[in-house]
Design a protein around this motif. Structure first.
Motif, PDB file in Angstrom:
ATOM      1  N   UNK A  51       0.941  -1.158  -0.009  1.00 44.55           N
ATOM      2  CA  UNK A  51      -0.044   0.198  -0.085  1.00 44.55           C
ATOM      3  C   UNK A  51       0.596   1.017  -0.001  1.00 44.55           C
ATOM      4  N   UNK A  52       0.408   2.338  -0.892  1.00 48.45           N
ATOM      5  CA  UNK A  52       1.133   3.627  -0.654  1.00 48.45           C
ATOM      6  C   UNK A  52       1.072   3.876   0.618  1.00 48.45           C
ATOM      7  N   UNK A  53       2.298   4.944   1.045  1.00 47.85           N
ATOM      8  CA  UNK A  53       2.426   5.499   2.485  1.00 47.85           C
ATOM      9  C   UNK A  53       2.210   7.038   2.312  1.00 47.85           C
ATOM     10  N   UNK A  54       1.901   7.592   1.048  1.00 47.08           N
ATOM     11  CA  UNK A  54       1.696   9.078   0.872  1.00 47.08           C
ATOM     12  C   UNK A  54       0.225   9.159   0.213  1.00 47.08           C
ATOM     13  N   UNK A  55      -0.255  10.227   0.271  1.00 46.60           N
ATOM     14  CA  UNK A  55      -1.651  10.603  -0.342  1.00 46.60           C
ATOM     15  C   UNK A  55      -1.483  10.873  -1.573  1.00 46.60           C
ATOM     16  N   UNK A  56      -2.066  10.527  -2.600  1.00 43.09           N
ATOM     17  CA  UNK A  56      -1.951  10.711  -3.995  1.00 43.09           C
ATOM     18  C   UNK A  56      -2.060  12.160  -4.434  1.00 43.09           C
ATOM     19  N   UNK A  58      -1.872  15.011  -2.045  1.00 42.08           N
ATOM     20  CA  UNK A  58      -1.148  16.093  -1.633  1.00 42.08           C
ATOM     21  C   UNK A  58       0.415  15.590  -1.748  1.00 42.08           C
ATOM     22  N   UNK A  59       0.927  14.274  -1.926  1.00 44.01           N
ATOM     23  CA  UNK A  59       2.009  13.628  -1.864  1.00 44.01           C
ATOM     24  C   UNK A  59       2.854  13.644  -0.465  1.00 44.01           C
ATOM     25  N   UNK A  60       1.802  14.089   0.564  1.00 45.41           N
ATOM     26  CA  UNK A  60       2.396  13.758   2.018  1.00 45.41           C
ATOM     27  C   UNK A  60       2.183  12.714   2.575  1.00 45.41           C
ATOM     28  N   UNK A  78      -3.863   3.959 -11.770  1.00 50.99           N
ATOM     29  CA  UNK A  78      -3.474   4.856 -12.550  1.00 50.99           C
ATOM     30  C   UNK A  78      -3.124   4.053 -13.951  1.00 50.99           C
ATOM     31  N   UNK A  79      -2.941   4.587 -15.003  1.00 46.01           N
ATOM     32  CA  UNK A  79      -2.799   3.733 -16.497  1.00 46.01           C
ATOM     33  C   UNK A  79      -1.984   2.806 -16.340  1.00 46.01           C
ATOM     34  N   UNK A  80      -0.933   2.905 -15.438  1.00 43.45           N
ATOM     35  CA  UNK A  80       0.149   1.654 -15.397  1.00 43.45           C
ATOM     36  C   UNK A  80      -0.396   0.587 -14.439  1.00 43.45           C
ATOM     37  N   UNK A  81      -1.685   0.908 -13.916  1.00 43.88           N
ATOM     38  CA  UNK A  81      -2.171  -0.343 -12.871  1.00 43.88           C
ATOM     39  C   UNK A  81      -1.568   0.095 -11.540  1.00 43.88           C
ATOM     40  N   UNK A  82      -0.842   0.901 -11.320  1.00 47.29           N
ATOM     41  CA  UNK A  82      -0.114   1.255  -9.919  1.00 47.29           C
ATOM     42  C   UNK A  82      -1.339   1.675  -8.985  1.00 47.29           C
ATOM     43  N   UNK A  83      -1.273   1.080  -7.871  1.00 47.78           N
ATOM     44  CA  UNK A  83      -1.993   1.539  -6.914  1.00 47.78           C
ATOM     45  C   UNK A  83      -1.910   2.980  -6.119  1.00 47.78           C
ATOM     46  N   UNK A  84      -3.225   3.738  -6.021  1.00 50.29           N
ATOM     47  CA  UNK A  84      -2.820   4.948  -5.652  1.00 50.29           C
ATOM     48  C   UNK A  84      -3.990   5.317  -4.757  1.00 50.29           C
ATOM     49  N   UNK A  85      -3.620   5.835  -3.597  1.00 49.88           N
ATOM     50  CA  UNK A  85      -4.635   6.161  -2.327  1.00 49.88           C
ATOM     51  C   UNK A  85      -4.742   7.423  -2.142  1.00 49.88           C
ATOM     52  N   UNK A  86      -5.971   8.058  -1.916  1.00 46.88           N
ATOM     53  CA  UNK A  86      -6.490   9.440  -1.484  1.00 46.88           C
ATOM     54  C   UNK A  86      -7.199   9.092   0.022  1.00 46.88           C
TER      55      UNK A  86
END
Length: 158
Positions: A51-56, A58-60, A78-86
């Motif tokens: 899981x990401x550790x930064x907010x997509x 804000x980047x923080x 995203x279009x590359x299939x990378x998991x992004x979390x807000x």
């Protein structure tokens, strides 16, 4: 059909089967077809994905949920299939650990497609909890995973 009225659609075309993985990971149980602004993509199932550790947005780093707090995390690709979390706005729970007001979903970039959401609720007996680094099963935490076709336009709790 009036193609101009429909516009370029960003949506998931099936159920991701979003679920907690082990400790801090996330699982996408099913291969998922999705589109971003009308262009089609596919993401293979992913068990125990990091899981990401930064907010997509804000980047923080994600803001920790203190006890008696809740919010919605939007899980996107995203279009590359990378998991992004807000992370959405944090709301306060009342003395009985109920929602004083339902949490709002976060806004997302138009380059990402929402595949699910996690309604994270840290009751009064919990300790500070941070998405991506704290365990899903931490004391006081309740994580409700919701598969989405698009991002709902109103607050929700399940």
């Amino acid at each position: 059909m009036d193609q101009l009225a429909l516009g370029a659609v960003t949506m998931t075309h099936g159920k991701a089967g979003l679920a907690a993985g082990t400790t801090t990971t996330i699982t996408i149980a099913n291969t998922i077809d999705f589109s971003i602004k009308g262009k089609a993509y596919q993401k293979a199932a992913a068990s125990n994905a990091a899981t990401p550790t930064t907010d997509r947005q804000t980047g923080a780093a994600f803001t920790a949920l203190a006890a008696s707090r809740a919010c919605i995390f939007a899980v996107c690709l995203d279009s590359d299939g990378t998991i992004r979390v807000y992370q959405g706005p944090i709301v306060t729970l009342d003395a009985s650990d109920n929602y004083s007001v339902a949490p709002e979903p976060p806004g997302i970039k138009d380059t990402d497609c929402p595949i699910g959401a996690i309604v994270a609720k840290n009751i009064s007996t919990g300790s500070a909890w941070t998405f991506g680094s704290s365990n899903w099963t931490a004391t006081g935490m309740s994580d409700t995973f919701v598969d989405l076709a698009t991002m709902p336009d109103r607050p929700f709790t399940s």
